[in-house]
Scaffold this motif. Structure first.
Motif, PDB file in Angstrom:
ATOM      1  N   PHE A 119     -96.001  57.116 -26.884  1.00  0.00           N
ATOM      2  CA  PHE A 119     -95.458  57.762 -25.863  1.00  0.00           C
ATOM      3  C   PHE A 119     -94.254  56.842 -24.955  1.00  0.00           C
ATOM      4  O   PHE A 119     -94.442  55.743 -24.782  1.00  0.00           O
ATOM      5  CB  PHE A 119     -96.762  57.809 -24.659  1.00  0.00           C
ATOM      6  CG  PHE A 119     -96.194  58.443 -23.195  1.00  0.00           C
ATOM      7  CD1 PHE A 119     -95.562  59.648 -23.366  1.00  0.00           C
ATOM      8  CD2 PHE A 119     -96.081  57.736 -21.990  1.00  0.00           C
ATOM      9  CE1 PHE A 119     -95.039  60.224 -21.984  1.00  0.00           C
ATOM     10  CE2 PHE A 119     -95.591  58.308 -20.967  1.00  0.00           C
ATOM     11  CZ  PHE A 119     -94.985  59.439 -20.948  1.00  0.00           C
ATOM     12  N   LYS A 162     -95.197  68.695 -18.388  1.00  0.00           N
ATOM     13  CA  LYS A 162     -96.746  69.051 -18.500  1.00  0.00           C
ATOM     14  C   LYS A 162     -97.234  69.862 -19.662  1.00  0.00           C
ATOM     15  O   LYS A 162     -98.101  70.430 -19.668  1.00  0.00           O
ATOM     16  CB  LYS A 162     -97.404  69.493 -17.219  1.00  0.00           C
ATOM     17  CG  LYS A 162     -97.341  68.519 -15.984  1.00  0.00           C
ATOM     18  CD  LYS A 162     -97.930  69.178 -14.644  1.00  0.00           C
ATOM     19  CE  LYS A 162     -97.882  67.822 -13.662  1.00  0.00           C
ATOM     20  NZ  LYS A 162     -98.243  68.430 -12.517  1.00  0.00           N
ATOM     21  N   PHE A 215    -102.047  64.211 -15.269  1.00  0.00           N
ATOM     22  CA  PHE A 215    -101.093  63.572 -14.576  1.00  0.00           C
ATOM     23  C   PHE A 215    -101.821  63.338 -13.251  1.00  0.00           C
ATOM     24  O   PHE A 215    -102.535  64.015 -12.675  1.00  0.00           O
ATOM     25  CB  PHE A 215     -99.990  64.785 -14.478  1.00  0.00           C
ATOM     26  CG  PHE A 215     -99.178  64.649 -15.436  1.00  0.00           C
ATOM     27  CD1 PHE A 215     -97.698  64.142 -15.723  1.00  0.00           C
ATOM     28  CD2 PHE A 215     -99.388  65.811 -16.699  1.00  0.00           C
ATOM     29  CE1 PHE A 215     -97.066  64.319 -16.746  1.00  0.00           C
ATOM     30  CE2 PHE A 215     -98.571  65.763 -17.693  1.00  0.00           C
ATOM     31  CZ  PHE A 215     -97.457  65.088 -17.751  1.00  0.00           C
ATOM     32  N   HIS A 242     -97.971  60.018 -16.124  1.00  0.00           N
ATOM     33  CA  HIS A 242     -98.649  60.600 -17.415  1.00  0.00           C
ATOM     34  C   HIS A 242     -99.608  59.610 -17.908  1.00  0.00           C
ATOM     35  O   HIS A 242     -99.213  58.625 -17.985  1.00  0.00           O
ATOM     36  CB  HIS A 242     -97.310  60.759 -18.431  1.00  0.00           C
ATOM     37  CG  HIS A 242     -97.692  61.432 -19.617  1.00  0.00           C
ATOM     38  ND1 HIS A 242     -98.409  60.634 -20.745  1.00  0.00           N
ATOM     39  CD2 HIS A 242     -97.360  62.424 -20.118  1.00  0.00           C
ATOM     40  CE1 HIS A 242     -98.506  61.643 -21.535  1.00  0.00           C
ATOM     41  NE2 HIS A 242     -97.929  62.787 -21.403  1.00  0.00           N
ATOM     42  N   CYS A 295     -93.664  68.604 -27.363  1.00  0.00           N
ATOM     43  CA  CYS A 295     -93.074  68.010 -26.359  1.00  0.00           C
ATOM     44  C   CYS A 295     -91.546  68.152 -26.453  1.00  0.00           C
ATOM     45  O   CYS A 295     -90.786  67.987 -27.761  1.00  0.00           O
ATOM     46  CB  CYS A 295     -93.132  66.422 -26.693  1.00  0.00           C
ATOM     47  SG  CYS A 295     -92.239  65.673 -25.324  1.00  0.00           S
ATOM     48  N   THR A 297     -88.786  66.595 -25.321  1.00  0.00           N
ATOM     49  CA  THR A 297     -87.948  65.590 -25.379  1.00  0.00           C
ATOM     50  C   THR A 297     -88.148  64.570 -26.404  1.00  0.00           C
ATOM     51  O   THR A 297     -87.419  63.541 -26.323  1.00  0.00           O
ATOM     52  CB  THR A 297     -87.957  65.069 -24.114  1.00  0.00           C
ATOM     53  OG1 THR A 297     -89.215  64.577 -23.568  1.00  0.00           O
ATOM     54  CG2 THR A 297     -87.611  66.002 -22.929  1.00  0.00           C
ATOM     55  N   ALA A 312     -90.827  62.709 -26.101  1.00  0.00           N
ATOM     56  CA  ALA A 312     -91.490  61.650 -25.382  1.00  0.00           C
ATOM     57  C   ALA A 312     -92.829  61.362 -26.167  1.00  0.00           C
ATOM     58  O   ALA A 312     -93.422  60.126 -26.118  1.00  0.00           O
ATOM     59  CB  ALA A 312     -91.635  61.910 -23.935  1.00  0.00           C
TER      60      ALA A 312
HETATM   61  S1  SF4 Z   1     -91.830  65.648 -21.633  1.00  0.00           S
HETATM   62 FE1  SF4 Z   1     -93.226  65.716 -23.331  1.00  0.00          FE
HETATM   63  S2  SF4 Z   1     -94.613  64.049 -23.012  1.00  0.00           S
HETATM   64 FE2  SF4 Z   1     -93.424  64.719 -20.954  1.00  0.00          FE
HETATM   65  S3  SF4 Z   1     -94.551  65.965 -19.745  1.00  0.00           S
HETATM   66 FE3  SF4 Z   1     -93.326  67.164 -20.980  1.00  0.00          FE
HETATM   67  S4  SF4 Z   1     -94.356  67.321 -22.926  1.00  0.00           S
HETATM   68 FE4  SF4 Z   1     -95.549  66.099 -22.040  1.00  0.00          FE
END
Ligand code: SF4
Ligand code: SF4
Length: 300
Positions: free
Chosen positions: A50, A59, A72, A77, A94, A96, A98
C-alpha cells in the motif's frame, strides 16, 4: 515446465555481477534478516503493498474486497491483513496503483523472452542475467530450467544467493551458474540464528563445497555491513578466519546498510532494525582493510 513467481525484472543493472545485466527477482526466502532490503521478496506468495501517498481515498478497494479486509476510519486507510486472502481484486481495481501486488507468475519461456531482449547489451558489456530474490533456490526447479535455457543461448548467468539450501538442491544448479554472488553475514551460529532466523551451517557447507569443486574463483562474496550487528570486530575477524580456509575466493563486496523502513510499512510487516543510520565511511574502510589482510579484493 514449472511456473515461477517473480516480483521484479531490473534492466541495465550494474551492481549484480559483471557487465550490464538483467536481474530477475524471485519470490520466497527462508531467511528473515532484520535488515532485508527486499522484504517484498520474502513471502512465497504475492504480497499486497500500500502506497499511501498515491491513495485518493475513493474507497473502491473497500467496496470490492470480499473479505472485508479494507476499512476507513477518519479518512485513514486500514488493511486487516489477517483477513486478506490475497485475491488481488483491490489492486486490480485501484485507479491510482496505491495498492499493488508484488508477484507475477511467469513461465520459463516468457522469462527468456524478457532476458533475450538485452542480449546485445550483454555481449557488448560482458554482462548477462542475474537471478536474485528472495532466495532464488526456493524455486529451484524453475531456476534450474531458466538457467539451462540461458546456457543453451550462451547467456552469462549469475546467482545472487544466501547459500541457504540443501546441498542436493544447491548442487543441482552449480554447473549452470557462471558467477555466484554469495552472501556471508555472521560467522557465529547463534548470532546468525538470532538475526536471520536460521543456522549458518548449510551456508558454510555449500560455500566449502563450491571451493572444493574448484569454483572458488567464480564466487564474489557479499557482506552486508549492518551497524551493531555484522560490523563488529569479532564478526569480521570470524569471517576472515572462515574465508581464509577456502581456496580460490578472491573478492568480497561490502553492502552498506540503508534504512528502508518505509517498504516494511507498505507491506504491513515489522521492521526490527534498531538503528536507521548507514555505517560511516571510516567503519567501511576499517572492514575493507581487515578483509584485505587475507588477500581479498574488496569493493565498497
Ligand atoms: S485510491 Fe486505491 S487504495 Fe486508495 S481508496 Fe481508492 S482504491 Fe483504495
Ligand atoms: S487482496 Fe483481496 S482479500 Fe486482500 S485486501 Fe485486497 S481485495 Fe481484500
Amino acid at each position: 515446465m514449472v511456473n515461477g513467481l517473480i516480483f521484479d525484472i531490473k534492466r541495465y543493472a550494474v551492481h549484480d555481477g559483471p557487465g550490464i545485466r538483467t536481474t530477475v527477482f524471485l519470490k520466497g526466502c527462508p531467511l528473515r534478516c532484520w535488515w532485508c532490503h527486499n522484504p517484498e521478496g520474502i513471502s512465497q506468495e504475492k504480497s499486497l503493498m500500500f502506497f499511501e501517498y498515491k491513495c485518493m481515498r475513493c474507497k473502491t478497494c473497500a467496496g470490492i474486497c470480499p473479505s472485508g479486509a479494507i476499512s476507513f476510519e477518519n479518512g485513514v486507510h486500514y488493511i486487516d491483513r489477517s483477513r486478506c486472502n490475497n485475491c488481488g481484486l483491490c489492486s486490480e481495481a485501484c485507479p491510482t496503483e496505491a495498492l499493488r501486488h508484488a508477484g507475477q507468475t511467469i513461465t520459463v519461456e516468457e522469462l527468456l523472452k524478457e532476458i533475450e531482449k538485452d542480449v546485445l547489451l550483454y555481449d557488448n558489456s560482458g554482462g548477462g542475467v542475474t537471478f536474485s530474490g528472495g532466495e532464488p533456490l526456493m524455486q529451484h526447479e524453475f531456476l534450474e530450467e531458466a538457467l539451462v535455457e540461458c546456457k543453451k543461448r550462451d547467456i552469462h548467468t549469475a546467482l545472487d544467493t544466501s547459500g541457504y539450501a540443501p546441498e542436493r538442491i544447491f548442487s543441482s544448479v552449480v554447473d549452470y551458474v557462471d558467477v555466484f554472488l554469495y552472501d556471508l553475514k555472521l560467522a557465529d551460529e547463534e548470532e546468525h540464528r538470532k538475526y536471520t532466523g536460521v543456522s549458518n551451517n548449510l551456508i558454510k557447507e555449500n560455500l566449502r563445497m563450491l571451493a572444493g569443486r574448484g569454483r572458488g574463483r567464480d564466487v564474489i562474496l557479499r557482506f552486508p555491513v549492518i551497524p551493531g550487528i555484522t560490523d563488529t570486530q569479532k564478526n569480521v575477524d570470524g569471517l576472515v578466519e572462515f574465508i581464509s580456509t577456502l581456496k580460490g575466493i578472491n573478492e568480497i563486496d561490502l553492502l552498506p546498510f540503508h534504512d528502508i523502513s518505509e517498504k516494511y510499512c507498505r507491506l504491513g510487516i515489522e521492521y526490527k532494525m534498531p538503528v536507521r543510520q548507514a555505517p560511516p565511511q571510516q567503519k567501511l574502510m576499517q572492514i575493507k582493510e581487515r578483509f584485505e589482510t587475507i588477500g581479498l579484493y574488496v569493493k565498497v
